[in-house]
Scaffold this motif. Structure first.
Motif, PDB file in Angstrom:
ATOM      1  N   ALA A   1       0.867  -1.218  -0.001  1.00  6.08           N
ATOM      2  CA  ALA A   1      -0.038  -0.043   0.036  1.00  6.08           C
ATOM      3  C   ALA A   1       0.907   1.350  -0.012  1.00  6.08           C
ATOM      4  O   ALA A   1       0.481   2.094  -0.833  1.00  6.08           O
ATOM      5  CB  ALA A   1      -0.957   0.058   1.093  1.00  6.08           C
TER       6      ALA A   1
ATOM      7  N   ASN B   1       2.287   1.814  -3.294  1.00 11.05           N
ATOM      8  CA  ASN B   1       1.542   1.903  -4.826  1.00 11.05           C
ATOM      9  C   ASN B   1       0.151   2.912  -4.269  1.00 11.05           C
ATOM     10  O   ASN B   1      -0.501   3.249  -5.361  1.00 11.05           O
ATOM     11  CB  ASN B   1       0.659   0.496  -5.055  1.00 11.05           C
ATOM     12  N   ALA B   2       0.171   3.405  -3.157  1.00  4.40           N
ATOM     13  CA  ALA B   2      -1.017   4.293  -2.843  1.00  4.40           C
ATOM     14  C   ALA B   2      -0.609   5.651  -3.803  1.00  4.40           C
ATOM     15  O   ALA B   2       0.622   6.101  -3.933  1.00  4.40           O
ATOM     16  CB  ALA B   2      -1.076   4.692  -1.525  1.00  4.40           C
ATOM     17  N   PRO B   3      -1.505   6.593  -4.127  1.00  9.31           N
ATOM     18  CA  PRO B   3      -1.532   7.555  -5.226  1.00  9.31           C
ATOM     19  C   PRO B   3      -0.631   8.879  -4.368  1.00  9.31           C
ATOM     20  O   PRO B   3       0.210   9.610  -4.976  1.00  9.31           O
ATOM     21  CB  PRO B   3      -2.650   7.864  -5.789  1.00  9.31           C
TER      22      PRO B   3
ATOM     23  N   SER C   1      -4.517   8.326   2.329  1.00  9.53           N
ATOM     24  CA  SER C   1      -4.471   7.546   0.789  1.00  9.53           C
ATOM     25  C   SER C   1      -3.995   6.240   1.048  1.00  9.53           C
ATOM     26  O   SER C   1      -4.487   5.175   0.343  1.00  9.53           O
ATOM     27  CB  SER C   1      -3.327   8.404   0.279  1.00  9.53           C
ATOM     28  N   ILE C   2      -3.101   5.732   1.898  1.00 15.52           N
ATOM     29  CA  ILE C   2      -2.511   4.464   2.120  1.00 15.52           C
ATOM     30  C   ILE C   2      -3.788   3.860   2.774  1.00 15.52           C
ATOM     31  O   ILE C   2      -3.845   2.409   1.992  1.00 15.52           O
ATOM     32  CB  ILE C   2      -1.423   4.472   3.160  1.00 15.52           C
TER      33      ILE C   2
ATOM     34  N   TYR D   1      -6.138   2.811   0.049  1.00 15.41           N
ATOM     35  CA  TYR D   1      -5.673   1.914  -1.004  1.00 15.41           C
ATOM     36  C   TYR D   1      -5.720   0.566  -0.321  1.00 15.41           C
ATOM     37  O   TYR D   1      -6.223  -0.371  -1.194  1.00 15.41           O
ATOM     38  CB  TYR D   1      -4.236   2.074  -1.453  1.00 15.41           C
TER      39      TYR D   1
ATOM     40  N   GLU E   1      -9.401  -0.476  -0.526  1.00  9.11           N
ATOM     41  CA  GLU E   1     -10.219  -0.572  -1.887  1.00  9.11           C
ATOM     42  C   GLU E   1      -9.248  -1.421  -3.032  1.00  9.11           C
ATOM     43  O   GLU E   1     -10.172  -1.800  -3.889  1.00  9.11           O
ATOM     44  CB  GLU E   1     -10.593   0.776  -2.449  1.00  9.11           C
ATOM     45  N   LYS E   2      -8.017  -1.569  -2.752  1.00 10.59           N
ATOM     46  CA  LYS E   2      -7.338  -2.236  -3.679  1.00 10.59           C
ATOM     47  C   LYS E   2      -6.735  -3.406  -3.392  1.00 10.59           C
ATOM     48  O   LYS E   2      -5.918  -4.123  -4.151  1.00 10.59           O
ATOM     49  CB  LYS E   2      -6.243  -1.303  -4.222  1.00 10.59           C
ATOM     50  N   THR E   3      -6.605  -3.826  -1.928  1.00  9.68           N
ATOM     51  CA  THR E   3      -5.989  -4.941  -1.491  1.00  9.68           C
ATOM     52  C   THR E   3      -6.655  -6.397  -1.952  1.00  9.68           C
ATOM     53  O   THR E   3      -7.756  -6.330  -1.700  1.00  9.68           O
ATOM     54  CB  THR E   3      -5.776  -5.043  -0.107  1.00  9.68           C
TER      55      THR E   3
END
Length: 204
Positions: free
Chosen positions: A154, A157-159, A165-166, A169, A172-174
């Motif tokens: 995270a 790769n977090a924006p 943001s982390i 991420y 939502e993205k894991t």
């Protein structure tokens, strides 16, 4: 088992376990006959535990679900023998009974009919951990390793490199396939899925 005793510690951990315990009892068609909570690390643990076990005996309980820490778990081990409750199974969270038994803090007789709830351990992780450190991993070592890898991913790769943001991420993205299985999170950040096993406490 139809007459269940539920004992949790007065902490966030105990509170998080109490409702699932109660729900599982209802789902099994059983009833909670004693429902207590204990202040962790109380100097009066032995007396408190003895009182709870006396209630359990009077209620003719046939299983005890218990969370807690060493002082009350050690008192539980000893007092249930004294009160003649050794044939009533006890199911505890984690490996405290096993730890007490391995250090000779309790006897094999005091660990009779005791089971612990834990997550299943990855055999691959056990082999790798043991090769690296010369001893078996603790109950959640593979999940701890997976958690660290999820955080690292995270952060990388977090924006944005800030906590919001982390965290977003991770939620939502894991979709991380780790030693403990597939990790995904709900909107609150809780892990989805997962499994538990109940194992007998044994003297190795």
């Amino acid at each position: 088992k139809k007459r269940v005793v539920v004992v949790v510690d007065k902490s966030a951990w105990g509170a998080s376990v109490q409702k699932p315990f109660e729900s599982a009892v209802r789902d099994a068609g059983a009833s909670v006959v004693v429902n207590e909570s204990i202040q962790p690390f109380s100097s009066a643990a032995a007396n408190i535990v003895a009182g709870i076990l006396a209630k359990a005996k009077a209620a003719n309980a046939d299983v005890i679900l218990w969370t807690g820490y060493e002082p009350d778990i050690a008192a539980l081990a000893k007092k249930r023998v004294e009160l003649g409750l050794s044939n009533v199974p006890v199911i505890v969270m984690g490996s405290i009974f096993s730890s007490l038994l391995s250090r000779d803090a309790i006897s094999s007789a005091e660990a009779k009919n005791v089971y612990f709830i834990a997550v299943p351990m990855s055999p691959d992780f056990i082999v790798k951990f043991t090769a690296k450190y010369g001893e078996a991993p603790g109950n959640y070592a593979d999940r701890a390793y997976d958690g660290l890898m999820i955080v690292v991913n995270a952060i990388q790769n977090a924006p944005q490199k800030d906590s919001d943001s982390i965290a977003a991420y991770m939620r939502e993205k894991t979709h991380h396939q780790g030693y403990g299985g597939l990790y995904e999170f709900n909107e609150s950040g809780d892990v989805l899925g997962g499994a538990w096993v109940i194992s007998k406490v044994e003297n190795n």
